[in-house]
Design an enzyme around this catalytic site. Structure first.
Site, mmCIF file in Angstrom:
data_model
loop_
_atom_site.group_PDB
_atom_site.id
_atom_site.type_symbol
_atom_site.label_atom_id
_atom_site.label_comp_id
_atom_site.label_asym_id
_atom_site.label_seq_id
_atom_site.Cartn_x
_atom_site.Cartn_y
_atom_site.Cartn_z
ATOM 1 N N TYR A 25 -32.295 -56.972 -49.784
ATOM 2 C CA TYR A 25 -30.858 -57.293 -49.729
ATOM 3 C C TYR A 25 -30.351 -57.813 -51.078
ATOM 4 O O TYR A 25 -29.770 -58.884 -51.154
ATOM 5 C CB TYR A 25 -30.585 -58.336 -48.639
ATOM 6 C CG TYR A 25 -31.148 -57.941 -47.310
ATOM 7 C CD1 TYR A 25 -30.508 -56.989 -46.530
ATOM 8 C CD2 TYR A 25 -32.333 -58.506 -46.840
ATOM 9 C CE1 TYR A 25 -31.032 -56.601 -45.317
ATOM 10 C CE2 TYR A 25 -32.860 -58.116 -45.623
ATOM 11 C CZ TYR A 25 -32.210 -57.169 -44.871
ATOM 12 O OH TYR A 25 -32.742 -56.795 -43.681
ATOM 13 N N ASP A 52 -38.153 -56.781 -28.033
ATOM 14 C CA ASP A 52 -38.558 -56.773 -29.438
ATOM 15 C C ASP A 52 -39.197 -58.126 -29.737
ATOM 16 O O ASP A 52 -38.505 -59.106 -29.969
ATOM 17 C CB ASP A 52 -37.328 -56.506 -30.312
ATOM 18 C CG ASP A 52 -37.643 -56.539 -31.805
ATOM 19 O OD1 ASP A 52 -38.777 -56.923 -32.166
ATOM 20 O OD2 ASP A 52 -36.754 -56.196 -32.601
ATOM 21 N N LYS A 55 -44.821 -58.057 -37.558
ATOM 22 C CA LYS A 55 -44.918 -59.298 -38.340
ATOM 23 C C LYS A 55 -46.296 -59.990 -38.290
ATOM 24 O O LYS A 55 -47.168 -59.607 -39.050
ATOM 25 C CB LYS A 55 -43.781 -60.233 -37.955
ATOM 26 C CG LYS A 55 -42.423 -59.734 -38.490
ATOM 27 C CD LYS A 55 -41.357 -60.812 -38.583
ATOM 28 C CE LYS A 55 -40.212 -60.415 -39.481
ATOM 29 N NZ LYS A 55 -39.135 -59.672 -38.834
#
Ligand SMILES: *Cc1c(COP(=O)(O)O)cnc(C)c1O
Length: 415
Positions: free
Chosen positions: A19, A236, A265
């Site tokens: 980002y 999720d 993760k």
């Protein structure tokens, strides 16, 4: 800030960070090595990692058991394709995952990142309804503040505001969104269930979309509503899986099972990129109902042996440790240590769940300023928006948590 070196200048002009702009506007810190809970920065300074490298490094860094798993696997093979071939690390890890996730989840698809695992989950749901001759069910229902990844389909089920849907409006499929409460979810399902394939949620903790928590009653209600309206439930658990919230999976808080679950993760203890999508036999049977139908996905690096081997070692290490007690203790200490921040006029909210501690400010945080202040205190955190938060490795001791929370309170006071 010092004037940048030649190398820093080159990086700013050529190398993208998450980002970020190109050329880059913001400061990055070079890490030389990582050990236990500490990162060693370029100036030799050791800082405590309160981020677990974006939720992943639950055991900390340079973990002997995990190093050994990678080294041992490396001696036999680093990688082979998974099409037409198989290997022990994938089989062993898949068995473990089927064993530790809610019972109905029996089938494992290995993907190479969380976003891809979400893509696979969405495709599974669509192919399921096609398989059982309800091809109109192709839309998804998602929650406000949801975050499910950065690829286009995953992004299309993220909160429309925080994920900048307007930038991609022309290319992205449009789905349904609801507030995070049973009444609104029911309303959306009543209206649109005939075209909705699945409700996709982050159970209990909504992570990158705002670090907010909801209770287990709502999670049970979501499961019940999905059953009532004949809509699948996709959980999720990429951020919440492997103990972060105090249960091994956040679905366990309400004792529910989704039809499809994504994990990622912390799956490899932060060593390598690997994710997985699991589903129930109802889903896999549905997909294959019509002869010749297959699940249409197959990444090049599917089930990478190094990643599977280290994931298995990470799960074994977690389950053989007193992880639940550790997470509970961290939760208590985060609660205590962050409580003083509640008194600050610039603080909107302080909340803790498991090994997650959040100070929500009233205004956006000046990240560069707060980050360099925290580094002076010996702490690495990466605030975003109004949120100053930590998700530390589970191996922090009392003093570590105290140091972390003191630094966070001081940073909040400064913001
Ligand atoms: C991080 C995250 C993802 C995306 O995973 P990547 O590995 O970054 O692609 C998806 N869902 C949730 C809940 C996450 O926290």
């Amino acid at each position: 800030m010092n004037t940048p070196t030649k190398q820093q200048q080159w990086e700013q002009e050529h190398l993208w960070h998450p980002y970020a702009a190109m050329p880059s506007q913001s400061r990055v810190y070079q890490v030389l090595s990582a050990e236990g809970i500490y990162l060693t920065l370029e100036n030799g300074k050791e800082v405590m990692d309160g981020m677990s490298s974006w939720w992943c490094a639950i055991h900390g860094y340079n973990v002997p058991e995990l190093n050994l798993a990678v080294e041992t696997q490396l001696k036999s093979m680093a990688h082979v394709m998974f099409g037409g071939l198989t290997h022990q690390p994938a089989i062993d890890l898949a068995k473990t995952l089927v064993h530790i996730t809610p019972q109905p989840l029996q089938h494992v698809f290995f993907a190479d990142s969380g976003s891809v695992a979400v893509e696979v989950a969405l495709k599974m749901a669509i192919q399921y309804w096609r398989g059982i001759k309800q091809p109109k069910k192709t839309k998804f229902l998602s929650l406000r503040h949801a975050y499910h990844g950065d690829t286009l389909a995953a992004m299309s089920v993220c909160d429309p505001e925080s994920s900048m849907h307007h930038l991609f409006a022309e290319t992205m499929p449009k789905h349904h969104f609801t507030d995070v409460d049973a009444k609104s979810i029911k309303k959306q399902l009543e209206k649109h269930h005939h075209e909705i394939a699945a409700l996709i949620i982050e159970p209990i903790v909504q992570g990158a979309g705002g670090m907010s928590f909801y209770n287990k009653t709502l999670l049970s209600e979501m499961r019940a509503l999905c059953d009532e309206f004949d809509v699948l439930l996709i959980a999720d658990e990429i951020a919440t899986g492997f103990g972060r919230t105090g249960e091994l999976f956040a679905c366990n808080h309400a004792n529910i099972s989704p039809d499809i679950m994504c994990i990622g993760k912390a799956l490899t203890g932060g060593y390598m990129t690997l994710a997985a999508t699991l589903c129930s036999s109802q889903i896999s049977h549905g997909i294959h109902q019509q002869k010749g139908n297959v699940l249409m996905h197959g990444p090049t690096f599917m089930a990478n042996p190094l990643a599977c081997a280290v994931a298995k070692a990470s799960i074994d290490l977690l389950l053989s440790s007193p992880w639940q007690q550790r997470v509970q203790t961290i939760a208590q200490q985060l609660n205590q240590g962050l409580a003083p921040a509640k008194q600050l006029p610039q603080v909107a909210d302080v909340r803790v769940l498991g090994a997650i501690g959040v100070i929500e400010m009233k205004e956006n945080i000046n990240m560069d300023k707060i980050q360099s202040f925290l580094l002076e205190q010996g702490i690495w955190l990466r605030p975003f928006g109004k949120l100053l938060y930590t998700m530390p490795p589970f191996i922090l001791d009392k003093q570590d948590v105290a140091k972390l929370t003191q630094a966070m309170c001081s940073a909040a006071a400064l913001a």
